[in-house]
Design a protein around this motif. Structure first.
Motif, short mmCIF file in Angstrom:
data_model
loop_
_atom_site.label_atom_id
_atom_site.label_comp_id
_atom_site.label_asym_id
_atom_site.label_seq_id
_atom_site.Cartn_x
_atom_site.Cartn_y
_atom_site.Cartn_z
N HIS A 191 0.85 -1.19 0.00
CA HIS A 191 0.00 0.00 0.00
C HIS A 191 0.88 1.23 0.00
N PRO A 192 0.86 2.03 -1.07
CA PRO A 192 1.83 3.13 -1.20
C PRO A 192 1.80 4.14 -0.06
N GLU A 193 0.60 4.57 0.34
CA GLU A 193 0.53 5.56 1.42
C GLU A 193 1.03 5.00 2.75
N GLN A 194 0.65 3.78 3.05
CA GLN A 194 1.09 3.15 4.30
C GLN A 194 2.59 2.96 4.31
N LEU A 195 3.15 2.54 3.18
CA LEU A 195 4.59 2.32 3.09
C LEU A 195 5.35 3.62 3.32
N GLY A 196 4.89 4.71 2.70
CA GLY A 196 5.55 6.00 2.89
C GLY A 196 5.52 6.45 4.33
N GLU A 197 4.40 6.23 5.00
CA GLU A 197 4.27 6.63 6.40
C GLU A 197 5.16 5.77 7.30
N GLU A 198 5.25 4.48 6.99
CA GLU A 198 6.05 3.57 7.83
C GLU A 198 7.54 3.87 7.72
N ILE A 199 8.02 4.15 6.50
CA ILE A 199 9.45 4.42 6.35
C ILE A 199 9.81 5.77 6.97
N ALA A 200 8.87 6.72 6.93
CA ALA A 200 9.09 8.01 7.60
C ALA A 200 9.19 7.82 9.10
N ALA A 201 8.30 7.00 9.65
CA ALA A 201 8.32 6.74 11.09
C ALA A 201 9.63 6.08 11.51
N GLN A 202 10.13 5.16 10.68
CA GLN A 202 11.39 4.48 10.98
C GLN A 202 12.56 5.46 10.96
N LEU A 203 12.59 6.34 9.98
CA LEU A 203 13.67 7.32 9.90
C LEU A 203 13.61 8.32 11.05
N LEU A 204 12.40 8.74 11.40
CA LEU A 204 12.26 9.66 12.54
C LEU A 204 12.76 9.02 13.82
N ALA A 205 12.44 7.73 14.00
CA ALA A 205 12.89 7.01 15.20
C ALA A 205 14.40 6.80 15.19
N SER A 206 15.02 6.83 14.00
CA SER A 206 16.46 6.58 13.88
C SER A 206 17.29 7.86 14.00
N GLY A 207 16.61 9.01 14.17
CA GLY A 207 17.36 10.25 14.35
C GLY A 207 16.97 11.38 13.42
N ALA A 208 16.10 11.11 12.45
CA ALA A 208 15.68 12.18 11.54
C ALA A 208 14.92 13.27 12.28
N ASP A 209 14.27 12.89 13.39
CA ASP A 209 13.55 13.91 14.17
C ASP A 209 14.50 14.97 14.70
N ARG A 210 15.71 14.57 15.08
CA ARG A 210 16.69 15.54 15.60
C ARG A 210 17.21 16.44 14.48
N ILE A 211 17.40 15.87 13.29
CA ILE A 211 17.85 16.67 12.15
C ILE A 211 16.80 17.72 11.80
N LEU A 212 15.53 17.30 11.75
CA LEU A 212 14.45 18.22 11.42
C LEU A 212 14.29 19.30 12.48
N ALA A 213 14.42 18.91 13.75
CA ALA A 213 14.30 19.88 14.84
C ALA A 213 15.39 20.93 14.77
N GLU A 214 16.59 20.50 14.43
CA GLU A 214 17.72 21.45 14.34
C GLU A 214 17.51 22.44 13.20
N VAL A 215 17.02 21.93 12.06
CA VAL A 215 16.77 22.81 10.91
C VAL A 215 15.68 23.82 11.26
N ASN A 216 14.59 23.36 11.90
CA ASN A 216 13.50 24.24 12.27
C ASN A 216 13.94 25.29 13.28
N LEU A 217 14.84 24.92 14.17
CA LEU A 217 15.36 25.84 15.19
C LEU A 217 16.16 26.96 14.57
N ASN A 218 16.85 26.64 13.45
CA ASN A 218 17.74 27.63 12.81
C ASN A 218 17.04 28.47 11.75
N GLN A 219 15.75 28.19 11.50
CA GLN A 219 15.03 28.97 10.47
C GLN A 219 14.70 30.36 10.98
#
Length: 332
Positions: free
Chosen positions: A304-332
């Motif tokens: 299921h394309p939508e479910q797959l996209g959401e699942e891989i995003a969740a995995q990346l966020l759990a692996s540290g992408a959340d910290r990368i995104l937070a740092e970028v948002n902090l510096n905007q």
């Protein structure tokens, strides 16, 4: 529409050489469809200047915001100035304005990035130590710097022909471009080398077009369905689902590529008997730091394309992408 009545369908596009070329190619396909199905439509091109076209002296990541190359075109759709719009899919934000939809995703060309290089250099590996590489894409610069920290990334903007010229005018060793753009222009001979997807994961939707229309325009919606390529649509839906779930923008290096996986005939038959058959999709996605020091990558499969996209995003966020995104948002 009566049998003999003709409707003029107004087609919106950016006015770059590539945008006009790919719009012309879409109109050619639509004309063929109209002839085959005996549909009385004619097409008229409307050129529209976007914010992204006006601001050329800074990188896209510093301009900020989403939809830099589509907002003015979308407004023209909403206002009824045009009836459909031809976009490069990678320019389209995940969220669309209320009342608009993607009416068709035509067959995709190559999703790969490629290099146009100085004479004598024939591969990415051959780039000399400290080579100057031109790009305005954080996604490209992040991944190339991750593999080759020695590279000097030089900011360049402009249409593809002007970026190619900068190879010489700005004394660069290479410029990075989307292969599909060169293919649409008939400039494949300018490609020095393709960049393997395991080195540089493409942008979401790269190589594909998005044909946008109003949800309320049933005639145009029905026409565009005849242009749609189902396999391209499924893979692009998976990539864009990841984009939406990761809340990506041009200020964060992100990329995704979905492909359909070959399956055993017995598996296909069994799934078809169970109901609606969805092909097996393999999705590769990355999130990186802007300096290329960190690159997170995941590969997942699903139906299921939508479910797959959401699942891989969740995995990346759990692996540290959340910290990368937070740092970028902090510096905007």
């Amino acid at each position: 529409m009566s049998q003999n009545a003709w409707r003029v369908i107004k087609v919106g596009t950016r006015q770059s050489q590539l945008a006009l070329t790919q719009t012309g190619q879409v109109i050619d396909q639509l004309n063929d469809i109209c002839i085959h199905h005996r549909l009385n439509y004619r097409f008229e091109v409307h050129k529209i200047v976007t914010k992204g076209d006006k601001i050329l002296d800074v990188s896209l990541s510093k301009v900020g915001g989403k939809g830099l190359f589509v907002k003015e075109i979308e407004q023209a759709l909403l206002d009824g100035v045009i009836d459909l719009a031809v976009h490069s899919m990678k320019d389209m934000p995940y969220e669309q304005p209320t009342g608009l939809m993607n009416g068709a995703t035509p067959k995709r060309l190559s999703a790969q990035d490629c290099l146009v290089m100085k004479e004598g250099i024939t591969s990415f590996a051959d780039l000399p130590v400290g080579a100057k590489v031109g790009t305005s894409s954080l996604r490209r610069s992040c991944q190339l710097k991750y593999v080759r920290p020695d590279l000097q990334i030089e900011f360049i903007r402009g249409n593809i022909d002007s970026r190619i010229r900068k190879l010489h005018t700005e004394d660069l060793d290479a410029v990075v471009l989307a292969a599909a753009g060169l293919m649409r222009m008939g400039w494949e001979d300018k490609i020095s080398a393709y960049i393997a997807e395991d080195i540089c994961v493409p942008a979401v939707g790269q190589g594909a077009l998005g044909i946008q229309c109003r949800e309320s325009d049933e005639q145009v919606r029905a026409l565009l369905q005849l242009l749609n390529d189902e396999q391209t649509e499924i893979t692009v839906r998976a990539e864009r689902s990841f984009l939406g779930a990761i809340e990506g923008s041009c200020q964060v290096p992100i990329g995704a590529q979905a492909i359909l996986v070959e399956e055993e005939a017995s598996d296909v038959a069994e799934l078809s008997e169970q109901g609606t058959y969805y092909p097996l999709i393999e999705l590769t996605a990355i999130v990186g730091s802007t300096d290329g020091s960190v690159l997170l990558k995941e590969v997942m499969r699903g139906r299921h394309p939508e479910q797959l996209g959401e699942e891989i995003a969740a995995q990346l966020l759990a692996s540290g992408a959340d910290r990368i995104l937070a740092e970028v948002n902090l510096n905007q």
